[in-house]
Design a protein around this motif. Structure first.
Motif, short mmCIF file in Angstrom:
data_model
loop_
_atom_site.label_atom_id
_atom_site.label_comp_id
_atom_site.label_asym_id
_atom_site.label_seq_id
_atom_site.Cartn_x
_atom_site.Cartn_y
_atom_site.Cartn_z
N LEU A 1 0.85 -1.19 0.00
CA LEU A 1 0.00 0.00 0.00
C LEU A 1 0.88 1.23 0.00
O LEU A 1 1.95 1.24 0.61
CB LEU A 1 -0.89 0.02 1.26
CG LEU A 1 -1.75 1.26 1.49
CD1 LEU A 1 -2.89 1.32 0.47
CD2 LEU A 1 -2.30 1.28 2.92
N LEU A 2 0.43 2.28 -0.70
CA LEU A 2 1.05 3.59 -0.61
C LEU A 2 0.03 4.53 0.02
O LEU A 2 -1.08 4.68 -0.48
CB LEU A 2 1.45 4.12 -1.98
CG LEU A 2 2.04 5.54 -2.02
CD1 LEU A 2 3.33 5.62 -1.23
CD2 LEU A 2 2.27 5.99 -3.45
N MET A 3 0.41 5.14 1.14
CA MET A 3 -0.42 6.13 1.81
C MET A 3 0.16 7.49 1.49
O MET A 3 1.33 7.75 1.76
CB MET A 3 -0.40 5.88 3.32
CG MET A 3 -1.30 6.78 4.12
SD MET A 3 -3.03 6.30 4.01
CE MET A 3 -3.82 7.90 4.30
N THR A 4 -0.65 8.36 0.88
CA THR A 4 -0.17 9.67 0.46
C THR A 4 -0.92 10.77 1.18
O THR A 4 -2.15 10.77 1.19
CB THR A 4 -0.37 9.86 -1.06
OG1 THR A 4 0.39 8.90 -1.76
CG2 THR A 4 0.05 11.25 -1.49
N THR A 5 -0.19 11.68 1.80
CA THR A 5 -0.83 12.81 2.45
C THR A 5 -0.43 14.10 1.74
O THR A 5 0.73 14.31 1.42
CB THR A 5 -0.50 12.86 3.95
OG1 THR A 5 -1.26 13.90 4.57
CG2 THR A 5 0.97 13.09 4.20
N CYS A 6 -1.41 14.92 1.46
CA CYS A 6 -1.19 16.18 0.74
C CYS A 6 -1.62 17.33 1.64
O CYS A 6 -2.62 17.22 2.34
CB CYS A 6 -2.03 16.22 -0.53
SG CYS A 6 -1.77 14.83 -1.64
#
Length: 475
Positions: free
Chosen positions: A156-161
């Motif tokens: 999984l890739l968790m991306t926060t912007c």
């Protein structure tokens, strides 16, 4: 917590165990602003990573090197103390060139024509990715994500912007390796959280990027319902994947108790948070404070302590906000600079009332409102009436209400907050904490991480109290 590229085991074929790692899945967490970055977003990032680790994941965080944050808002190493030691942190040597203060590092063009140099920088960044300031980071972020995945393939890739250039690296990993991903938008990209409405058109370069990435996301997190509803309406095809995952407060920021207000000696009002709103807002609050001091004898002998970051880079504590604060010194206003995370609870414990200064309206919540709500102290709101912070504070026993930014009305709120500080009982303070308990940060993030875990790996591998892995049910 390791802050380096460390050897990672490779992902096995289906049905095989990861050597030395048990059955723990691997998440890459693209979190620019992770501790020790002294940024308000660091708290949410820290808890998100900790929740993944607690719910059975090996976590690799990708952020910037400490030197980059020292150039911006600074670092707070007390933040890192709360990071799960099993988490690996990769610090990239990326930094904002526009915040460089050493003139010896300036090019001739920057030295002679600084405004034109900045404009040229922005144009170059937008050519790489449609986000000014950070667009030029795209190649290095993509390479970092691919490199971590090569060393230990991610489940999984968790991306926060923000920055939103993180979406480019997210998309690159999806294109090349079909790694599922979740986007934590926090404040959203295409929504103008300050003025409301859309920030850009769907057919703009940024709009095409956003639509493309969200179409394949397993989930899209937003910090409040107005932002979530904006995205559900803008992209109906992903509406069922949009989740409200609010910010919250950390238990270690709540004081064990509050001291008794002493009206004879005067009260202490406090503000804690980044001062990133317009100087006009601060001016309205300080004007209201002066008016209240002239009218109320208790406030006349009280003080107003302001703590937090003001400005970044060369403008750190050298701007219009500082001029206003210095001019208010004779009115009992003091600026004490940033406050380390480890000292937050003590500050709330010695203050008598809190001043919540916020920009924006219904699309803005802020992270500090949750701490304020849980502090057991009276809370004075200095923000627009139609603001999501008012949703959080509705029903709070010691809240003075949202009255807008008119100095006259704020002065009345200061007087009311002082009255509440003096008259509040132990039961009143306990009621404020009970009201805020649902906003504990782990209570907000644990269910969201559990939902992602169940969707991606089915059965979560949980940690028993002695630290050994044990198989749990559906997360």
């Amino acid at each position: 917590m390791q802050s380096r590229f460390s050897p990672l085991t490779t992902r096995p074929r289906a049905g095989r165990r990861r050597p030395g790692r048990g059955d723990r899945p691997h998440v890459i967490y693209l979190a620019i602003g992770f501790p020790p970055a002294a940024k308000s977003s660091a708290y949410r990032m820290r808890e998100t990573a900790n929740q993944f680790a607690a719910q059975g994941w090996d976590v690799t965080v990708i952020t910037l090197a400490d030197e980059s944050w020292e150039r911006e808002y600074g670092v707070d190493h007390t933040l890192s103390a709360g990071v799960d030691p099993r988490i690996d942190v990769v610090g990239l040597p990326l930094a904002r060139t526009d915040l460089e203060t050493d003139i010896r590092a300036f090019s001739e063009a920057r030295s002679l024509r600084p405004r034109q140099w900045i404009e040229q920088q922005r144009r170059q960044e937008l050519k790489v990715f449609p986000e000014p300031v950070f667009g030029g980071w795209r190649p290095e972020l993509e390479k970092a994500v691919l490199r971590v995945h090569r060393d230990r393939p991610a489940d999984l890739l968790m991306t926060t912007c923000a920055p939103y250039v993180n979406l480019a690296a997210t998309w690159r990993l999806w294109q090349e390796h079909r790694v599922p991903y979740v986007v934590d938008f926090r404040d959203g990209w295409s929504v103008d959280v300050i003025d409301g409405g859309a920030a850009f058109a769907e057919q703009s370069p940024a709009g095409r990027w956003e639509k493309q990435v969200l179409a394949e996301a397993r989930a899209v997190w937003c910090v409040n319902e107005p932002i979530a509803e904006f995205y559900r309406e803008r992209y109906p095809a992903v509406a069922d994947r949009v989740r409200v995952v609010r910010n919250g407060y950390d238990e270690d920021c709540v004081p064990a108790g509050t001291h008794r207000a002493d009206p004879a000696s005067g009260l202490t009002f406090g503000y804690l948070g980044s001062i990133n709103f317009a100087p006009a807002l601060l001016d309205s609050v300080l004007t209201g404070w002066r008016m209240a001091r002239r009218e109320d004898p208790v406030l006349a002998r009280s003080r107003f302590e302001v703590r937090g970051h003001i400005g970044a880079g060369a403008l750190r504590e050298a701007n219009a906000h500082m001029e206003l604060l210095r001019a208010a010194a004779d009115d009992g206003v003091e600026f004490g600079g940033p406050l380390p995370k480890a000292e937050v609870a003590a500050a709330y414990g010695r203050w008598d009332a809190l001043v919540l200064m916020l920009v924006g309206g219904r699309f803005v919540t802020s992270g500090k409102v949750y701490e304020y709500a849980a502090s057991g102290l009276p809370v004075l709101s200095a923000h627009e009436v139609d603001h999501d912070a008012a949703t959080v504070l509705a029903g709070h026993p010691l809240w003075t209400g949202a009255v807008g930014l008119d100095p006259r009305r704020l002065a009345t709120s200061f007087v009311e907050a002082a009255r509440l500080a003096v008259e509040a009982s132990d039961d009143d303070r306990a009621a404020t904490r009970a009201h805020a308990r649902r906003y504990a940060r782990d209570a907000q993030l644990a269910p969201a991480v559990a939902e992602v875990t169940a969707a991606v790996v089915g059965t979560a591998t949980r940690q028993s109290s002695d630290g050994t892995p044990s198989e749990g049910g559906q997360a």
